[in-house]
Design a protein around this motif. Sequence first.
Motif, PDB file in Angstrom:
ATOM      1  N   LEU A 113       3.506 -14.877   1.568  1.00 55.51           N
ATOM      2  CA  LEU A 113       4.008 -15.077   2.938  1.00 55.51           C
ATOM      3  C   LEU A 113       4.155 -16.556   3.257  1.00 55.51           C
ATOM      4  N   LEU A 114       3.275 -17.376   2.697  1.00 57.84           N
ATOM      5  CA  LEU A 114       3.355 -18.815   2.931  1.00 57.84           C
ATOM      6  C   LEU A 114       4.648 -19.376   2.349  1.00 57.84           C
ATOM      7  N   GLU A 115       5.044 -18.827   1.183  1.00 56.59           N
ATOM      8  CA  GLU A 115       6.292 -19.286   0.565  1.00 56.59           C
ATOM      9  C   GLU A 115       7.503 -18.903   1.409  1.00 56.59           C
ATOM     10  N   ARG A 116       7.387 -17.812   2.146  1.00 52.91           N
ATOM     11  CA  ARG A 116       8.538 -17.294   2.890  1.00 52.91           C
ATOM     12  C   ARG A 116       8.469 -17.650   4.370  1.00 52.91           C
ATOM     13  N   GLY A 154      10.795  -5.236   0.312  1.00 53.50           N
ATOM     14  CA  GLY A 154       9.917  -4.211   0.873  1.00 53.50           C
ATOM     15  C   GLY A 154       8.445  -4.564   0.775  1.00 53.50           C
ATOM     16  N   GLY A 155       8.050  -5.051  -0.384  1.00 53.73           N
ATOM     17  CA  GLY A 155       6.648  -5.396  -0.583  1.00 53.73           C
ATOM     18  C   GLY A 155       6.219  -6.533   0.323  1.00 53.73           C
ATOM     19  N   GLU A 156       7.104  -7.517   0.449  1.00 47.98           N
ATOM     20  CA  GLU A 156       6.782  -8.655   1.311  1.00 47.98           C
ATOM     21  C   GLU A 156       6.696  -8.219   2.765  1.00 47.98           C
ATOM     22  N   GLN A 157       7.579  -7.303   3.146  1.00 52.44           N
ATOM     23  CA  GLN A 157       7.523  -6.799   4.521  1.00 52.44           C
ATOM     24  C   GLN A 157       6.202  -6.081   4.777  1.00 52.44           C
ATOM     25  N   GLN A 158       5.740  -5.331   3.780  1.00 52.29           N
ATOM     26  CA  GLN A 158       4.468  -4.625   3.956  1.00 52.29           C
ATOM     27  C   GLN A 158       3.325  -5.622   4.093  1.00 52.29           C
ATOM     28  N   MET A 159       3.362  -6.688   3.278  1.00 50.63           N
ATOM     29  CA  MET A 159       2.342  -7.736   3.402  1.00 50.63           C
ATOM     30  C   MET A 159       2.381  -8.334   4.798  1.00 50.63           C
TER      31      MET A 159
END
Lengths: 239, 352
Positions: A126-129, A139-144
């Motif tokens: 999340l820090l990278e994004r 999808g995975g990042e959204q879940q995080m």
Amino acid sequence: MRLEIKDLHVHYGKIEAIKGVSVVVNEGEIVTLIGANGAGKTTMLKTISGLRPVTSGQILFDGKDISKMPAHERVNLGLSQAPEGRGIFPGMTVLENLEMGKYHRKDRKSEMKEDLEKVYHLFPRLLERINQAGGTLSGGEQQMLAIGRALMARPKVLLLDEPSMGLAPLMIANIFRIITEINNLGTTILLVEQNAQQALQRAHRAYVLETGNVVKEAKASDLLNDPAVRAAYLGVGAH
Amino acid sequence: MSKVTFNLRDKGAQFWDKSPRWRRVLLSVIFIAICYALPFLNNPILNTPGSDFQSVLFYPVGMYVMMAIGLNIVVGKSGLLDLGYVAFFAIGAYTMAVLGTKTSLNFWEILPIGVGLAMLSGVLLGTPTLRLRGDYLAIVTMGFGEIVRIVAVNTSAIGGSRGIAGIPTPPPAFKAKFTILDPKPYYWLLLTFTLLIIWMVRRLAARRPGRAWDAIRQDDDVAQLMGINTRRSKVWAFVLGAAVAGVGGVIYASQILSIVPDQFNLNVSILILACVVFGGIGNLWGVIVGAVILAFTPERIRFLSQPRILVFGMALVIMMNLRPDGMLPKKKREHLEADWDHVEESGEGEIK
């Protein structure tokens, strides 16, 4: 005892979706509700977080009945949900989404930095994004992000609705590992899952939900070896 | 990749963000000065043959801009489709008309009453109806707009269908006399209030209320899970929108001197909504540009007489096909597809 649901009934119009369910979530536990499509899992979580009205029954949080309390006030008590389908605000950046998780906190300014760091520690991705729009995440990042945003509210009980939905197996394993980590840091978790295998491995106790009723309640490890559960939810040849 | 599409709004925002403070202040001052000087710029390009340019600046241009900014709070910021916006405008105008003719209160005393009544009606309409979503809300608000007009037609105490005539003009302010013959002071009055409203809206949008509206527009349920009192936020959006229309209504009535209920028909609501959509829903500057164009064009082409509305309509259809998100769309983030060049497949990437 953190969260206790007593004889809960919930209706969609005339259809009864939850037919007298009682669930107990003790402090420090991971409790999972497993069941097939249409069993009422998501309805249970939505009712606990206040998005669906209760027909009858009680939702006790730290001993206080909150079943009539509006959703936005329940967040103040320490009840936080990562909703089904992740519910990311697509037009806000990752950082803005995380900030929204703190919207209701009185001390949001002083807590912000510390809690953001906690979330980034759990989810370095999340820090990278951080400045990317929520809608453009995978999808995975959204879940995080959904879980991280729920954590920003400093919940006592975290409600997770199908965190594995639509994710690749490796990502599912990662998400569940982090769920255990969050629990180890002291957050009680109520987890709704179709992925019974993963959920039962991670949870302390489990309830099996079928068409609005609890048909089984046991230690998660026992259910993992229960022949009926294995046949119905873990599939033949499950390891 | 479709990211090459030229976006005037982003270019503008980029330029603005990079500008140092002195340049921003300078540009703002120049822009505001031009706005105030507009009535004297009677040049052949902006001229409106067939109607008085200075009057056109006040109504429809200035009035549409103000109303579109107000409606944008409701439709653009919080995503509530309101088709009865004219009702609040009518309430403001009728407050001015009734109190101006029946009491000795002057414009400046009536203004806060008119705004207050518009806000009150916003609360009364908003509290029960804002639990509805989308199309249902649009229909209920449309009904409200019509109810206000029909009540005005059928209430003889406020003139019935003949309306109210002889509304007093505002008392002189800063040496400017408000008379029917000179629309300039009215334009300046309207412009001043519009600038105040822009300032207010920009501040709100950047702070907590704006965040809450953003969240509600994008996902109502999740907004509640964030601890936002969505009912209250929506009613506030409605009430602020109503207040802006109320200001517009009071000023309008004091200039036009006589009002009839049929001025406040559904067409006005639709036209203001068209300004918002045409300019770029949710983006304040886009909405202003949209309102200026939609108000000004029919007057500019008035020399076409009969076919002018047809030409205007065709121009609208063509424009919306060329720029479906409006003239100056809001920063396009909400509907963006994932940029797979830069996002790894879920599950493939490693979480440290």
